[in-house]
Design a protein around this motif. Structure first.
Motif, PDB file in Angstrom:
ATOM      1  N   GLU A 221       1.024  -1.156   0.144  1.00 34.59           N
ATOM      2  CA  GLU A 221      -0.214  -0.183   0.101  1.00 34.59           C
ATOM      3  C   GLU A 221       0.942   1.192  -0.105  1.00 34.59           C
ATOM      4  OE1 GLU A 221      -2.224  -3.536   1.616  1.00 34.59           O
ATOM      5  OE2 GLU A 221      -0.312  -2.431   2.210  1.00 34.59           O
ATOM      6  N   GLU A 222       2.071   1.290   0.516  1.00 27.04           N
ATOM      7  CA  GLU A 222       2.668   2.518   0.708  1.00 27.04           C
ATOM      8  C   GLU A 222       4.143   2.578  -0.044  1.00 27.04           C
ATOM      9  OE1 GLU A 222       3.502   2.433   4.930  1.00 27.04           O
ATOM     10  OE2 GLU A 222       1.698   3.174   5.566  1.00 27.04           O
ATOM     11  N   ARG A 223       4.581   1.276  -0.707  1.00 25.32           N
ATOM     12  CA  ARG A 223       5.892   1.309  -1.388  1.00 25.32           C
ATOM     13  C   ARG A 223       6.028   2.426  -2.203  1.00 25.32           C
ATOM     14  NH1 ARG A 223       6.592  -3.570  -5.318  1.00 25.32           N
ATOM     15  NH2 ARG A 223       4.348  -3.411  -6.552  1.00 25.32           N
ATOM     16  N   ASP A 224       5.105   2.696  -3.237  1.00 28.14           N
ATOM     17  CA  ASP A 224       5.210   3.525  -4.167  1.00 28.14           C
ATOM     18  C   ASP A 224       5.062   4.990  -4.015  1.00 28.14           C
ATOM     19  OD1 ASP A 224       5.486   1.714  -6.443  1.00 28.14           O
ATOM     20  OD2 ASP A 224       3.316   1.104  -6.199  1.00 28.14           O
ATOM     21  N   PHE A 225       4.907   5.265  -2.615  1.00 27.40           N
ATOM     22  CA  PHE A 225       4.790   6.868  -2.428  1.00 27.40           C
ATOM     23  C   PHE A 225       6.216   7.349  -1.578  1.00 27.40           C
ATOM     24  CE2 PHE A 225       0.766   5.095  -2.498  1.00 27.40           C
ATOM     25  CZ  PHE A 225      -0.165   6.221  -3.188  1.00 27.40           C
ATOM     26  N   PRO A 226       6.892   7.735  -2.513  1.00 25.83           N
ATOM     27  CA  PRO A 226       8.305   8.208  -1.991  1.00 25.83           C
ATOM     28  C   PRO A 226       8.408   9.208  -0.830  1.00 25.83           C
ATOM     29  CG  PRO A 226       7.806   9.516  -4.262  1.00 25.83           C
ATOM     30  CD  PRO A 226       6.739   8.362  -4.008  1.00 25.83           C
ATOM     31  N   SER A 227       7.311   9.996  -0.682  1.00 26.37           N
ATOM     32  CA  SER A 227       7.338  10.898   0.577  1.00 26.37           C
ATOM     33  C   SER A 227       7.218  10.273   1.744  1.00 26.37           C
ATOM     34  CB  SER A 227       6.156  11.933   0.567  1.00 26.37           C
ATOM     35  OG  SER A 227       6.440  12.860  -0.808  1.00 26.37           O
ATOM     36  N   ILE A 228       6.524   8.926   1.995  1.00 26.00           N
ATOM     37  CA  ILE A 228       6.222   8.109   2.955  1.00 26.00           C
ATOM     38  C   ILE A 228       7.565   7.377   3.497  1.00 26.00           C
ATOM     39  CG2 ILE A 228       4.897   6.196   3.772  1.00 26.00           C
ATOM     40  CD1 ILE A 228       2.764   7.105   2.179  1.00 26.00           C
ATOM     41  N   LYS A 229       8.679   6.877   2.740  1.00 28.75           N
ATOM     42  CA  LYS A 229       9.491   6.392   3.206  1.00 28.75           C
ATOM     43  C   LYS A 229       9.214   5.046   3.780  1.00 28.75           C
ATOM     44  CE  LYS A 229      12.410  10.591   3.876  1.00 28.75           C
ATOM     45  NZ  LYS A 229      13.184  11.377   4.543  1.00 28.75           N
ATOM     46  N   ALA A 230       8.610   4.238   3.042  1.00 29.33           N
ATOM     47  CA  ALA A 230       7.926   3.125   3.719  1.00 29.33           C
ATOM     48  C   ALA A 230       8.848   1.686   2.915  1.00 29.33           C
ATOM     49  CB  ALA A 230       6.576   2.844   2.869  1.00 29.33           C
ATOM     50  N   VAL A 319      11.471  13.950 -11.678  1.00 37.10           N
ATOM     51  CA  VAL A 319      12.907  13.208 -12.112  1.00 37.10           C
ATOM     52  C   VAL A 319      13.965  13.909 -11.241  1.00 37.10           C
ATOM     53  CG1 VAL A 319      14.245  13.005 -14.272  1.00 37.10           C
ATOM     54  CG2 VAL A 319      11.625  12.884 -14.261  1.00 37.10           C
ATOM     55  N   ASP A 320      13.892  15.055 -11.201  1.00 39.70           N
ATOM     56  CA  ASP A 320      15.151  15.876 -10.578  1.00 39.70           C
ATOM     57  C   ASP A 320      15.387  15.706  -9.097  1.00 39.70           C
ATOM     58  OD1 ASP A 320      15.491  17.042 -12.951  1.00 39.70           O
ATOM     59  OD2 ASP A 320      14.218  18.982 -12.544  1.00 39.70           O
ATOM     60  N   ALA A 321      14.391  15.509  -8.272  1.00 37.91           N
ATOM     61  CA  ALA A 321      14.329  14.992  -7.114  1.00 37.91           C
ATOM     62  C   ALA A 321      14.897  13.792  -6.732  1.00 37.91           C
ATOM     63  CB  ALA A 321      12.478  15.028  -6.548  1.00 37.91           C
ATOM     64  N   GLY A 322      14.607  12.608  -7.739  1.00 37.48           N
ATOM     65  CA  GLY A 322      15.349  11.444  -7.789  1.00 37.48           C
ATOM     66  C   GLY A 322      16.790  11.591  -8.008  1.00 37.48           C
ATOM     67  N   MET A 323      16.861  12.167  -8.950  1.00 36.16           N
ATOM     68  CA  MET A 323      18.463  12.293  -9.430  1.00 36.16           C
ATOM     69  C   MET A 323      19.382  13.017  -8.391  1.00 36.16           C
ATOM     70  SD  MET A 323      18.326  10.483 -11.957  1.00 36.16           S
ATOM     71  CE  MET A 323      19.853  10.724 -12.444  1.00 36.16           C
ATOM     72  N   ARG A 324      18.745  13.848  -7.783  1.00 34.20           N
ATOM     73  CA  ARG A 324      19.302  14.747  -6.417  1.00 34.20           C
ATOM     74  C   ARG A 324      19.388  13.821  -5.406  1.00 34.20           C
ATOM     75  NH1 ARG A 324      17.379  21.012  -7.031  1.00 34.20           N
ATOM     76  NH2 ARG A 324      17.256  20.883  -9.479  1.00 34.20           N
ATOM     77  N   GLN A 325      18.396  13.057  -5.180  1.00 30.82           N
ATOM     78  CA  GLN A 325      18.561  12.118  -3.977  1.00 30.82           C
ATOM     79  C   GLN A 325      19.658  11.359  -4.265  1.00 30.82           C
ATOM     80  OE1 GLN A 325      15.287   9.299  -3.591  1.00 30.82           O
ATOM     81  NE2 GLN A 325      15.572   9.209  -1.275  1.00 30.82           N
ATOM     82  N   LEU A 326      19.974  10.656  -5.488  1.00 32.62           N
ATOM     83  CA  LEU A 326      21.003   9.829  -6.050  1.00 32.62           C
ATOM     84  C   LEU A 326      22.193  10.180  -5.262  1.00 32.62           C
ATOM     85  CD1 LEU A 326      21.714   7.021  -7.198  1.00 32.62           C
ATOM     86  CD2 LEU A 326      21.515   8.266  -9.365  1.00 32.62           C
ATOM     87  N   TRP A 327      22.274  11.417  -5.978  1.00 34.12           N
ATOM     88  CA  TRP A 327      23.759  12.115  -5.896  1.00 34.12           C
ATOM     89  C   TRP A 327      23.991  12.356  -4.474  1.00 34.12           C
ATOM     90  CZ3 TRP A 327      27.817  12.288  -8.654  1.00 34.12           C
ATOM     91  CH2 TRP A 327      28.915  13.249  -8.108  1.00 34.12           C
ATOM     92  N   HIS A 328      22.986  12.547  -3.587  1.00 37.56           N
ATOM     93  CA  HIS A 328      23.352  12.963  -2.027  1.00 37.56           C
ATOM     94  C   HIS A 328      23.371  11.788  -1.063  1.00 37.56           C
ATOM     95  CE1 HIS A 328      23.343  16.074   1.146  1.00 37.56           C
ATOM     96  NE2 HIS A 328      22.393  15.083   1.656  1.00 37.56           N
ATOM     97  N   THR A 329      22.569  10.703  -1.381  1.00 36.05           N
ATOM     98  CA  THR A 329      22.445   9.450  -0.522  1.00 36.05           C
ATOM     99  C   THR A 329      23.085   8.485  -1.317  1.00 36.05           C
ATOM    100  OG1 THR A 329      20.386   9.012  -1.224  1.00 36.05           O
ATOM    101  CG2 THR A 329      20.413  10.658   0.443  1.00 36.05           C
ATOM    102  N   GLY A 330      23.372   8.146  -2.468  1.00 39.00           N
ATOM    103  CA  GLY A 330      23.542   7.076  -3.176  1.00 39.00           C
ATOM    104  C   GLY A 330      22.545   6.046  -3.370  1.00 39.00           C
ATOM    105  N   TRP A 331      21.294   6.582  -3.401  1.00 40.33           N
ATOM    106  CA  TRP A 331      20.247   5.644  -3.221  1.00 40.33           C
ATOM    107  C   TRP A 331      18.966   6.468  -3.786  1.00 40.33           C
ATOM    108  CZ3 TRP A 331      15.072   5.558  -1.080  1.00 40.33           C
ATOM    109  CH2 TRP A 331      14.697   4.460  -1.118  1.00 40.33           C
ATOM    110  N   MET A 332      17.803   5.852  -4.307  1.00 41.29           N
ATOM    111  CA  MET A 332      16.982   6.529  -4.951  1.00 41.29           C
ATOM    112  C   MET A 332      15.715   5.425  -4.783  1.00 41.29           C
ATOM    113  SD  MET A 332      15.818   7.635  -8.835  1.00 41.29           S
ATOM    114  CE  MET A 332      17.376   8.338  -9.493  1.00 41.29           C
ATOM    115  N   HIS A 333      14.529   6.100  -4.460  1.00 42.16           N
ATOM    116  CA  HIS A 333      13.238   5.382  -4.237  1.00 42.16           C
ATOM    117  C   HIS A 333      12.865   4.475  -5.450  1.00 42.16           C
ATOM    118  CE1 HIS A 333       9.149   4.895  -3.929  1.00 42.16           C
ATOM    119  NE2 HIS A 333       9.162   4.918  -2.793  1.00 42.16           N
ATOM    120  N   ASN A 334      12.689   3.587  -5.357  1.00 45.35           N
ATOM    121  CA  ASN A 334      12.397   2.417  -6.464  1.00 45.35           C
ATOM    122  C   ASN A 334      11.445   3.227  -7.523  1.00 45.35           C
ATOM    123  OD1 ASN A 334      12.850   0.029  -7.787  1.00 45.35           O
ATOM    124  ND2 ASN A 334      10.551  -0.348  -7.359  1.00 45.35           N
TER     125      ASN A 334
END
Length: 457
Positions: A221-230, A319-334
């Motif tokens: 129910e929650e995995r697709d919502f990047p704001s929830i961090k589930a 898209v930009d949020a994901g690519m910046r999360q990747l650069w900052h943390t080395g990870w991106m929400h699926n």
């Protein structure tokens, strides 16, 4: 005292549920060694983010080993040469290790076995890759029937407990100093966000698992919502073998609710390994011949678009949020990984291999099999893949999965926009510091479909 036994460590950096260490410890004093072998991996040597993780994971493992009366040896060079020399130096008759299935590790195992007695064990997957087969005895290529067959073999065996002590040799051979390997970035040090977000090592893995156990029943129910961090955030820990999939399964398998969806994702990891056993060059060669002639964009305009995508400057907030999360943390929400990958391939018409290589360098969970399978699935070029003509719409995906909080976190120049604007900022509300779109969605869709028709012609 009996002869020492060498344990060759790679992506299996844990003490609990570690079959190679358990088998070696049952025979005599143990010499655990990690060999940094960039020569065998060649162009698949670990990227920058993975090297950062490796440094901290090795330091953590050494500390854990010292609590058991042991320590971690570090050597650098070709695995077969280093291990053969070490075995002769300490008088070891055997080398124990876990099976690895990347093509360069399979080659290395053959080379090592040609010089020393190599004893290989399973333990990095729910079932040994290649062992789950159809009724006719063929390996599976498609995830759904693969998972149905694998699920019938579950649960996996109970995880082995961590040894209380690990016998040490009478004298320790010389070891490299971890700092001398220079795995950490220094000029500049771009890993601050990773240090704040991750705790590499077995203890960090167990902490993530305990945290996820409270959320596992709501995964679907929650995995697709990047704001929830589930999601579980276990992927880098699983990749480096700081936790075994059996440990994960037994910790959350009875959580109820929709945990079965999460277990299926653990199975997807097994499926990806099953694919590269059959297609070792899957990270570079499309599985479908149609894509050999696909008209990917090249030239300076395409390179500029690629750089904008890498930097999170496409003009599409999700898209930009994901690519910046990747650069900052080395990870991106699926979910965002899928959106960002689809955007590169279908909106920008840039070869999926460019994205695969970027993820290889920037992901802390850069797994050869999973990375290649996921990129070929998105491109439509894989043995099991999405159709190319299914083009994700980033703006509607962002709204559908309520990514406003996620965007505010990673695209701060949009933080003051209301929810109704932040997914698709209008020209009136779009800050001057935020870039215009590289291409409009409708134009991108028409261009992608035209390219596909040209390919089929």
């Amino acid at each position: 005292m009996s002869s020492p036994v060498i344990v060759w460590l790679r992506r299996d950096l844990r003490l609990s549920d570690q079959a190679a260490i358990a088998a070696a410890a049952a025979k005599g004093p143990v010499i655990p060694v990690y060999v940094l072998d960039d020569e065998t991996a060649k162009h698949r040597a670990m990227g920058g983010a993975s090297r950062w993780w490796l440094h901290h994971s090795l330091a953590s493992l050494d500390a854990d080993l010292r609590q058991k009366g042991s320590r971690l040896m570090l050597r650098k060079g070709r695995c077969e040469d280093v291990l053969a020399a070490l075995a002769e130096e300490v008088g070891a008759d055997e080398v124990h290790a876990l099976h690895h299935y990347e093509p360069w590790w399979r080659n290395a195992e053959k080379a090592v076995a040609g010089k020393v007695r190599l004893c290989l064990h399973d333990g990095n997957y729910l079932a040994p890759p290649g062992s789950v087969r159809t009724g006719s005895g063929a390996p599976y290529k498609i995830y759904t029937p693969f998972w149905r067959a694998l699920e019938k073999q579950m649960p996996p065996p109970e995880p082995r407990p961590c040894l209380q002590t690990i016998a040490a040799p009478q004298t320790w051979p010389a070891s490299d100093d971890l700092q001398d390997w220079k795995l950490l970035p220094t000029a500049p040090d771009w890993a601050g966000g990773m240090r704040n977000f991750w705790e590499p090592g077995e203890q960090g893995a167990q902490m993530r698992l305990r945290d996820f156990a409270d959320k596992a029943s709501r995964y679907k129910e929650e995995r697709d919502f990047p704001s929830i961090k589930a999601t579980s955030f276990l992927s880098p820990h699983l990749h480096f073998g700081e936790i075994s999939p059996a440990q994960v399964w037994h910790a959350v398998g009875k959580a109820g609710g929709s945990v079965a969806t999460f277990l299926g994702e653990v199975g997807w990891r097994d499926c990806a390994q099953n694919v590269i056993v059959q297609f070792p060059d899957y990270g570079a060669v499309p599985a479908r011949d149609t894509f050999d002639a696909f008209p990917w964009r090249t030239g300076e305009a395409a390179r500029a678009d690629l750089r904008a995508w890498q930097q999170g400057r496409t003009g599409y907030p999700i898209v930009d949020a994901g690519m910046r999360q990747l650069w900052h943390t080395g990870w991106m929400h699926n979910r965002v990984r899928m959106i960002a990958a689809s955007f590169l391939i279908k909106h920008l018409l840039i070869d999926w291999r460019e994205g695969e290589q970027w993820f290889w360098d920037t992901l802390v969970d850069a797994d050869y099999a999973s990375n290649a399978v996921n990129w070929q699935w998105t491109a439509g070029s894989g043995v099991d893949s999405n159709m190319f003509v299914r083009i994700m719409a980033p703006l509607s995906q962002s709204e559908k999965f309520d990514a406003a909080v996620y965007i505010r976190e990673w695209v701060p120049e949009l933080a003051d926009l209301p929810d109704g604007e932040i997914h698709d900022p209008s020209p009136v509300c779009r800050p001057e510091s935020y870039p215009d779109r590289l291409i409009e969605h409708r134009d991108a869709r028409e261009r992608a479909l035209a390219a596909w028709e040209k390919t089929k012609a």
